[in-house]
Design an enzyme around this catalytic site. Structure first.
Site, PDB file in Angstrom:
ATOM      1  N   ALA A  67       0.856  -1.183   0.000  1.00  0.00           N
ATOM      2  CA  ALA A  67       0.000   0.000   0.000  1.00  0.00           C
ATOM      3  C   ALA A  67       0.895   1.236   0.000  1.00  0.00           C
ATOM      4  O   ALA A  67       2.063   1.165   0.412  1.00  0.00           O
ATOM      5  CB  ALA A  67      -0.885  -0.017   1.241  1.00  0.00           C
ATOM      6  N   GLY A 110       0.580  -5.113   0.850  1.00  0.00           N
ATOM      7  CA  GLY A 110      -0.591  -5.212  -0.014  1.00  0.00           C
ATOM      8  C   GLY A 110      -0.265  -5.836  -1.365  1.00  0.00           C
ATOM      9  O   GLY A 110      -1.133  -6.454  -1.997  1.00  0.00           O
ATOM     10  N   GLU A 113      -0.382  -9.446  -0.785  1.00  0.00           N
ATOM     11  CA  GLU A 113      -1.796  -9.789  -0.574  1.00  0.00           C
ATOM     12  C   GLU A 113      -2.565  -9.797  -1.891  1.00  0.00           C
ATOM     13  O   GLU A 113      -3.452 -10.617  -2.101  1.00  0.00           O
ATOM     14  CB  GLU A 113      -2.409  -8.802   0.430  1.00  0.00           C
ATOM     15  CG  GLU A 113      -1.858  -9.033   1.838  1.00  0.00           C
ATOM     16  CD  GLU A 113      -2.163  -7.921   2.827  1.00  0.00           C
ATOM     17  OE1 GLU A 113      -2.000  -6.739   2.454  1.00  0.00           O
ATOM     18  OE2 GLU A 113      -2.541  -8.211   3.971  1.00  0.00           O
ATOM     19  N   GLU A 133       4.743  -5.127   6.985  1.00  0.00           N
ATOM     20  CA  GLU A 133       3.984  -4.072   7.689  1.00  0.00           C
ATOM     21  C   GLU A 133       4.462  -3.893   9.124  1.00  0.00           C
ATOM     22  O   GLU A 133       4.432  -2.799   9.677  1.00  0.00           O
ATOM     23  CB  GLU A 133       2.491  -4.403   7.689  1.00  0.00           C
ATOM     24  CG  GLU A 133       1.816  -4.340   6.326  1.00  0.00           C
ATOM     25  CD  GLU A 133       1.819  -5.667   5.595  1.00  0.00           C
ATOM     26  OE1 GLU A 133       2.666  -6.544   5.904  1.00  0.00           O
ATOM     27  OE2 GLU A 133       0.985  -5.830   4.693  1.00  0.00           O
TER      28      GLU A 133
HETATM   29  N1  CO8 Z   1       4.581   3.230  -0.530  1.00  0.00           N
HETATM   30  C1  CO8 Z   1       4.975   4.399  -1.055  1.00  0.00           C
HETATM   31  N2  CO8 Z   1       6.129   4.560  -1.731  1.00  0.00           N
HETATM   32  C2  CO8 Z   1       6.924   3.469  -1.862  1.00  0.00           C
HETATM   33  C3  CO8 Z   1       6.567   2.216  -1.318  1.00  0.00           C
HETATM   34  C4  CO8 Z   1       5.334   2.116  -0.627  1.00  0.00           C
HETATM   35  N3  CO8 Z   1       4.877   0.955  -0.129  1.00  0.00           N
HETATM   36  N4  CO8 Z   1       7.559   1.343  -1.603  1.00  0.00           N
HETATM   37  C5  CO8 Z   1       8.484   2.024  -2.295  1.00  0.00           C
HETATM   38  N5  CO8 Z   1       8.102   3.314  -2.454  1.00  0.00           N
HETATM   39  C6  CO8 Z   1       8.833   4.389  -3.141  1.00  0.00           C
HETATM   40  C7  CO8 Z   1       9.985   4.884  -2.305  1.00  0.00           C
HETATM   41  O1  CO8 Z   1       9.553   5.813  -1.352  1.00  0.00           O
HETATM   42  C8  CO8 Z   1      10.882   5.487  -3.369  1.00  0.00           C
HETATM   43  O2  CO8 Z   1      10.371   6.735  -3.729  1.00  0.00           O
HETATM   44  P1  CO8 Z   1      11.383   7.998  -3.912  1.00  0.00           P
HETATM   45  O3  CO8 Z   1      12.269   7.592  -5.056  1.00  0.00           O
HETATM   46  O4  CO8 Z   1      10.470   9.136  -4.224  1.00  0.00           O
HETATM   47  O5  CO8 Z   1      12.126   8.129  -2.621  1.00  0.00           O
HETATM   48  C9  CO8 Z   1      10.666   4.553  -4.552  1.00  0.00           C
HETATM   49  O6  CO8 Z   1       9.434   3.870  -4.326  1.00  0.00           O
HETATM   50  C10 CO8 Z   1      11.750   3.497  -4.686  1.00  0.00           C
HETATM   51  O7  CO8 Z   1      11.875   2.838  -3.447  1.00  0.00           O
HETATM   52  P2  CO8 Z   1      13.285   2.670  -2.692  1.00  0.00           P
HETATM   53  O8  CO8 Z   1      14.190   3.797  -3.005  1.00  0.00           O
HETATM   54  O9  CO8 Z   1      12.983   2.418  -1.244  1.00  0.00           O
HETATM   55  O10 CO8 Z   1      13.815   1.344  -3.398  1.00  0.00           O
HETATM   56  P3  CO8 Z   1      14.805   0.229  -2.797  1.00  0.00           P
HETATM   57  O11 CO8 Z   1      15.104  -0.665  -3.955  1.00  0.00           O
HETATM   58  O12 CO8 Z   1      15.916   0.868  -2.036  1.00  0.00           O
HETATM   59  O13 CO8 Z   1      13.911  -0.556  -1.706  1.00  0.00           O
HETATM   60  C11 CO8 Z   1      11.933  -1.719  -0.919  1.00  0.00           C
HETATM   61  C12 CO8 Z   1      12.813  -1.317  -2.139  1.00  0.00           C
HETATM   62  C13 CO8 Z   1      12.684  -2.687  -0.022  1.00  0.00           C
HETATM   63  C14 CO8 Z   1      10.694  -2.394  -1.505  1.00  0.00           C
HETATM   64  C15 CO8 Z   1      11.534  -0.445  -0.124  1.00  0.00           C
HETATM   65  O14 CO8 Z   1      11.038   0.524  -1.018  1.00  0.00           O
HETATM   66  C16 CO8 Z   1      10.469  -0.688   0.921  1.00  0.00           C
HETATM   67  O15 CO8 Z   1      10.757  -1.200   1.995  1.00  0.00           O
HETATM   68  N6  CO8 Z   1       9.220  -0.300   0.594  1.00  0.00           N
HETATM   69  C17 CO8 Z   1       8.108  -0.424   1.538  1.00  0.00           C
HETATM   70  C18 CO8 Z   1       7.632  -1.859   1.662  1.00  0.00           C
HETATM   71  C19 CO8 Z   1       6.521  -1.937   2.673  1.00  0.00           C
HETATM   72  O16 CO8 Z   1       6.685  -1.642   3.853  1.00  0.00           O
HETATM   73  N7  CO8 Z   1       5.331  -2.373   2.203  1.00  0.00           N
HETATM   74  C20 CO8 Z   1       4.163  -2.517   3.053  1.00  0.00           C
HETATM   75  C21 CO8 Z   1       3.345  -1.258   3.010  1.00  0.00           C
HETATM   76  S1  CO8 Z   1       1.993  -1.295   4.125  1.00  0.00           S
HETATM   77  C22 CO8 Z   1       0.879  -2.289   3.349  1.00  0.00           C
HETATM   78  O17 CO8 Z   1       1.072  -2.761   2.269  1.00  0.00           O
HETATM   79  C23 CO8 Z   1      -0.424  -2.528   4.065  1.00  0.00           C
HETATM   80  C24 CO8 Z   1      -1.395  -3.310   3.185  1.00  0.00           C
HETATM   81  C25 CO8 Z   1      -2.774  -3.382   3.753  1.00  0.00           C
HETATM   82  C26 CO8 Z   1      -3.811  -2.658   2.995  1.00  0.00           C
HETATM   83  C27 CO8 Z   1      -3.707  -2.651   1.508  1.00  0.00           C
HETATM   84  C28 CO8 Z   1      -4.480  -1.479   0.906  1.00  0.00           C
HETATM   85  C29 CO8 Z   1      -4.031  -1.064  -0.485  1.00  0.00           C
END
Ligand code: CO8
Length: 259
Positions: A67, A110, A113, A133
């Site tokens: 998400a 998500g 999921e 999460e």
């Molecule tokens: N949300 C928003 N932006 C994101 C997300 C995210 N989940 N994941 C990545 N991005 C963005 C980053 O902020 C970054 O943006 P910017 O270049 O503007 O800074 C861009 O994508 C690239 O990401 P990274 O620079 O972090 O890339 P890396 O290769 O270094 O890392 C990772 C990749 C490991 C995937 C890292 O981005 C990460 O940890 N992302 C978050 C993963 C996460 O925590 N996901 C769970 C989110 S909560 C959730 O999903 C709850 C679901 C329940 C409800 C569902 C409803 C839709």
């Protein structure tokens, strides 16, 4: 005009549609707009008689990294309640046609999921599945504690959900979460191939079989067997059943019409 966060490609193989999540700069983070577009596209394809199977992919780097954290970060519980984002997920759950996730790179939160909301998962060797999460102070909210546990068992699901650890495509295959792992150049092609195989069969039988398999998650064995039997009987009302069995007897290929 707002940017579109998905693209829809009709007939990438006969009767197969491909939806691509297309928000690459955010690793296909699932914001409300993207999920709304996805729901609308899936509903339209579900209603389109020419389409019999749907492939859902992201890009090579990410299926979806979860998400959209930025969109959620400052929301209150009441905002979340009013937004009711899970109504979109509920609508996707009701899609009757088979959906195959073609996964490369990150399928997290998500995103993971969403792959589990699909009926089958084909992954590239680079795919990583996870429910991280817990690392941002919450927990899975779109089925991660339920579908993942049913798919891979309590011990492994607990580890993923409580530590946020990612698993590799091979681990996901060994655990029974996914159907196939192939080199990155092939995952989309393989998913389309699997969809094509299903699209060549009776779409009525496919829908009813999907419905019955999903029913097994929600009911007792006795009820599930009863449900299965009703769908089995019902298929004898279809031209496709006559055609399928007649073609077998006549030693020819069947032509299914979905009637
Ligand atoms: N949300 C928003 N932006 C994101 C997300 C995210 N989940 N994941 C990545 N991005 C963005 C980053 O902020 C970054 O943006 P910017 O270049 O503007 O800074 C861009 O994508 C690239 O990401 P990274 O620079 O972090 O890339 P890396 O290769 O270094 O890392 C990772 C990749 C490991 C995937 C890292 O981005 C990460 O940890 N992302 C978050 C993963 C996460 O925590 N996901 C769970 C989110 S909560 C959730 O999903 C709850 C679901 C329940 C409800 C569902 C409803 C839709």
């Amino acid at each position: 005009m707002l940017p579109q966060f998905i693209t829809v490609h009709q007939n990438v193989a006969p009767h197969v549609a491909h939806i691509r999540l297309n928000r690459p700069n955010e690793l296909n983070a699932l914001n409300l707009q993207l999920m709304g577009e996805l729901r609308d596209a899936l509903k339209a394809l579900d209603a389109d008689d020419d389409i019999r199977a749907i492939v859902l992919s992201g890009n090579d780097k990410a299926f979806a990294a979860g998400a959209d954290i930025r969109e959620m970060a400052n929301k209150s519980a009441i905002d979340m309640f009013i937004t009711d984002q899970f109504s979109t997920w509920d609508a996707i759950k009701k899609i009757k046609k088979p959906m195959i996730a073609a996964v490369s790179g990150f399928a997290l939160g998500g995103g993971c999921e969403l792959t589990m909301l699909c009926d089958m998962i084909v992954a590239s060797e680079t795919a990583r599945f996870g429910q991280p999460e817990i690392k941002i102070g919450v927990m899975p909210g779109a089925g991660g504690t339920q579908r993942l546990t049913r798919a891979i068992g309590k011990a492994r699901a607990m580890e993923m959900v409580l530590t946020g650890r990612f698993i590799t495509a091979q681990e996901a295959l060994d655990a029974g979460l996914i159907n196939k792992v192939v080199p990155v150049e092939l995952y989309l092609q393989e998913a389309i191939k699997l969809a094509s195989e299903i699209a060549a069969l009776s779409p009525l039988a496919v829908k009813m079989a999907k419905e019955a398999v999903l029913k097994s998650f929600d009911t007792t064995l006795e009820e599930g067997l009863h449900f299965e039997r009703k769908n089995f009987y019902l298929l004898f009302a279809a031209e496709d059943q006559k055609e399928g069995m007649q073609a077998f007897v006549e030693k020819r290929a069947p032509v299914f019409k979905g009637r």
